[in-house]
Design a protein around this motif. Structure first.
Motif, PDB file in Angstrom:
ATOM      1  N   GLY A 187     -20.800  -1.663  -6.318  1.00 13.31           N
ATOM      2  CA  GLY A 187     -19.413  -1.546  -5.917  1.00 13.31           C
ATOM      3  C   GLY A 187     -18.763  -2.865  -5.565  1.00 13.31           C
ATOM      4  N   TYR A 188     -17.728  -2.757  -4.734  1.00 11.78           N
ATOM      5  CA  TYR A 188     -16.861  -3.880  -4.357  1.00 11.78           C
ATOM      6  C   TYR A 188     -17.051  -4.210  -2.885  1.00 11.78           C
ATOM      7  CZ  TYR A 188     -12.551  -6.097  -2.743  1.00 11.78           C
ATOM      8  OH  TYR A 188     -11.651  -6.932  -2.140  1.00 11.78           O
ATOM      9  N   SER A 189     -16.961  -5.498  -2.558  1.00  8.12           N
ATOM     10  CA  SER A 189     -17.042  -5.931  -1.168  1.00  8.12           C
ATOM     11  C   SER A 189     -15.955  -6.956  -0.884  1.00  8.12           C
ATOM     12  CB  SER A 189     -18.418  -6.541  -0.873  1.00  8.12           C
ATOM     13  OG  SER A 189     -18.495  -6.946   0.484  1.00  8.12           O
ATOM     14  N   ASN A 190     -15.386  -6.867   0.307  1.00  4.33           N
ATOM     15  CA  ASN A 190     -14.436  -7.867   0.786  1.00  4.33           C
ATOM     16  C   ASN A 190     -14.954  -8.395   2.110  1.00  4.33           C
ATOM     17  OD1 ASN A 190     -11.927  -8.367   2.758  1.00  4.33           O
ATOM     18  ND2 ASN A 190     -11.361  -8.970   0.676  1.00  4.33           N
ATOM     19  N   GLY A 191     -15.258  -9.703   2.160  1.00  2.00           N
ATOM     20  CA  GLY A 191     -15.797 -10.300   3.365  1.00  2.00           C
ATOM     21  C   GLY A 191     -14.832 -11.298   3.966  1.00  2.00           C
ATOM     22  N   LEU A 192     -14.681 -11.278   5.277  1.00  4.99           N
ATOM     23  CA  LEU A 192     -13.863 -12.254   5.992  1.00  4.99           C
ATOM     24  C   LEU A 192     -14.786 -13.313   6.572  1.00  4.99           C
ATOM     25  CD1 LEU A 192     -11.106 -13.167   7.131  1.00  4.99           C
ATOM     26  CD2 LEU A 192     -11.569 -11.702   9.127  1.00  4.99           C
ATOM     27  N   TYR A 193     -14.536 -14.581   6.200  1.00  4.69           N
ATOM     28  CA  TYR A 193     -15.392 -15.694   6.611  1.00  4.69           C
ATOM     29  C   TYR A 193     -14.555 -16.840   7.146  1.00  4.69           C
ATOM     30  CZ  TYR A 193     -19.335 -13.456   4.319  1.00  4.69           C
ATOM     31  OH  TYR A 193     -20.321 -12.571   3.970  1.00  4.69           O
ATOM     32  N   GLY A 194     -15.030 -17.440   8.231  1.00  2.00           N
ATOM     33  CA  GLY A 194     -14.426 -18.647   8.757  1.00  2.00           C
ATOM     34  C   GLY A 194     -15.182 -19.864   8.271  1.00  2.00           C
ATOM     35  N   SER A 195     -14.456 -20.954   7.986  1.00  2.00           N
ATOM     36  CA  SER A 195     -15.071 -22.216   7.553  1.00  2.00           C
ATOM     37  C   SER A 195     -14.555 -23.332   8.446  1.00  2.00           C
ATOM     38  CB  SER A 195     -14.712 -22.533   6.093  1.00  2.00           C
ATOM     39  OG  SER A 195     -15.147 -21.520   5.232  1.00  2.00           O
ATOM     40  N   ASP A 196     -15.466 -24.159   8.929  1.00  2.26           N
ATOM     41  CA  ASP A 196     -15.094 -25.312   9.750  1.00  2.26           C
ATOM     42  C   ASP A 196     -15.641 -26.577   9.116  1.00  2.26           C
ATOM     43  OD1 ASP A 196     -13.863 -24.269  12.444  1.00  2.26           O
ATOM     44  OD2 ASP A 196     -15.541 -22.929  12.000  1.00  2.26           O
ATOM     45  N   VAL A 197     -14.750 -27.533   8.860  1.00  2.00           N
ATOM     46  CA  VAL A 197     -15.126 -28.855   8.374  1.00  2.00           C
ATOM     47  C   VAL A 197     -14.480 -29.860   9.316  1.00  2.00           C
ATOM     48  CG1 VAL A 197     -15.127 -30.490   6.461  1.00  2.00           C
ATOM     49  CG2 VAL A 197     -15.191 -28.018   6.006  1.00  2.00           C
ATOM     50  N   GLY A 198     -15.289 -30.457  10.192  1.00  2.00           N
ATOM     51  CA  GLY A 198     -14.723 -31.308  11.228  1.00  2.00           C
ATOM     52  C   GLY A 198     -13.826 -30.479  12.134  1.00  2.00           C
ATOM     53  N   ALA A 199     -12.554 -30.928  12.290  1.00  2.00           N
ATOM     54  CA  ALA A 199     -11.601 -30.208  13.141  1.00  2.00           C
ATOM     55  C   ALA A 199     -10.761 -29.213  12.358  1.00  2.00           C
ATOM     56  CB  ALA A 199     -10.692 -31.214  13.834  1.00  2.00           C
ATOM     57  N   ILE A 200     -11.028 -29.055  11.060  1.00  3.94           N
ATOM     58  CA  ILE A 200     -10.221 -28.168  10.219  1.00  3.94           C
ATOM     59  C   ILE A 200     -10.897 -26.810  10.111  1.00  3.94           C
ATOM     60  CG2 ILE A 200      -9.225 -27.814   7.932  1.00  3.94           C
ATOM     61  CD1 ILE A 200      -9.235 -30.856   7.602  1.00  3.94           C
ATOM     62  N   HIS A 201     -10.146 -25.777  10.486  1.00  4.28           N
ATOM     63  CA  HIS A 201     -10.669 -24.411  10.415  1.00  4.28           C
ATOM     64  C   HIS A 201      -9.839 -23.610   9.429  1.00  4.28           C
ATOM     65  CE1 HIS A 201     -12.382 -20.559  11.645  1.00  4.28           C
ATOM     66  NE2 HIS A 201     -11.143 -20.091  11.651  1.00  4.28           N
TER      67      HIS A 201
END
Length: 197
Positions: free
Chosen positions: A130-144
């Motif tokens: 089936g289908y999946s929708n995932g919510l993910y946070g990414s942090d690179v230095g001070a950028i979110h």
């Protein structure tokens, strides 16, 4: 896309409601169900990209996950069961990274179909896709950044009726959220308990 997922779950609930009211005896694996699940998951990334940026990270992280499930099954032929399922899952303590960049899984909404074979009247072996929708946070230095990732899932498992209305299952699942040249996938082992109406 998220609205489509929630709409599909609502339609599944409404379609199953009349059947739930009509059932009064054990119909095996035919009918609507709700339940809970939990287990282990591993998210693996290699420079994952999205529409905004690329996260310079090659690493994997293990965590627990908890969720709720709802669906409907039907025995369409002797020993053959097909069904649909919608679910909402939340990882526990899921952030992983290398000090410069990190990924934080937040939640996933999965909508899938399964087909199975009754090896005994109370034991179902099945495959899922089936289908999946995932919510993910990414942090690179001070950028979110926070991104919804669309993906596909495949898996399989075994479900066993414990009583007339309660069943338990164990399932392995693979989900691919990769976009562009980056890699982003997830492995899960899930244990669940369902109540059948």
């Amino acid at each position: 896309m998220k609205n489509a997922i929630y709409s599909a779950a609502a339609v599944l609930t409404l379609a199953a409601a009349p059947v739930a009211h009509a059932q009064s005896t054990d119909h095996g694996f035919t009918g609507p169900f709700v339940g809970v699940q939990g287990g282990w998951e591993e998210n693996s990334v290699r420079n994952p990209s999205n529409a905004i940026t690329t996260t310079p990270l090659t690493r994997s992280g293990d965590t627990g996950t908890l969720g709720v499930i709802m669906g409907y099954d039907k025995e369409v032929a002797p020993r053959i069961v097909v069904g649909g399922q919608a679910e909402l899952n939340f990882p526990v303590d899921s952030r992983f990274g290398n000090g410069l960049a990190s990924i934080t899984p937040k939640r996933s909404v999965d909508v899938s179909l399964r087909a199975g074979y009754l090896v005994t009247p109370k034991t179902l072996v099945y495959a899922r896709g089936g289908y999946s929708n995932g919510l993910y946070g990414s942090d690179v230095g001070a950028i979110h950044t926070s991104t919804d990732r669309d993906g596909w899932l495949l898996g399989g498992g075994v479900e066993r009726k414990l009583t007339q209305k309660v069943s338990a299952r164990v399932e392995y699942r693979y989900t691919d959220y990769s976009e562009g040249n980056g890699k982003f996938d997830r492995h899960q082992v899930l244990l669940g308990v369902a109540y059948r109406f």
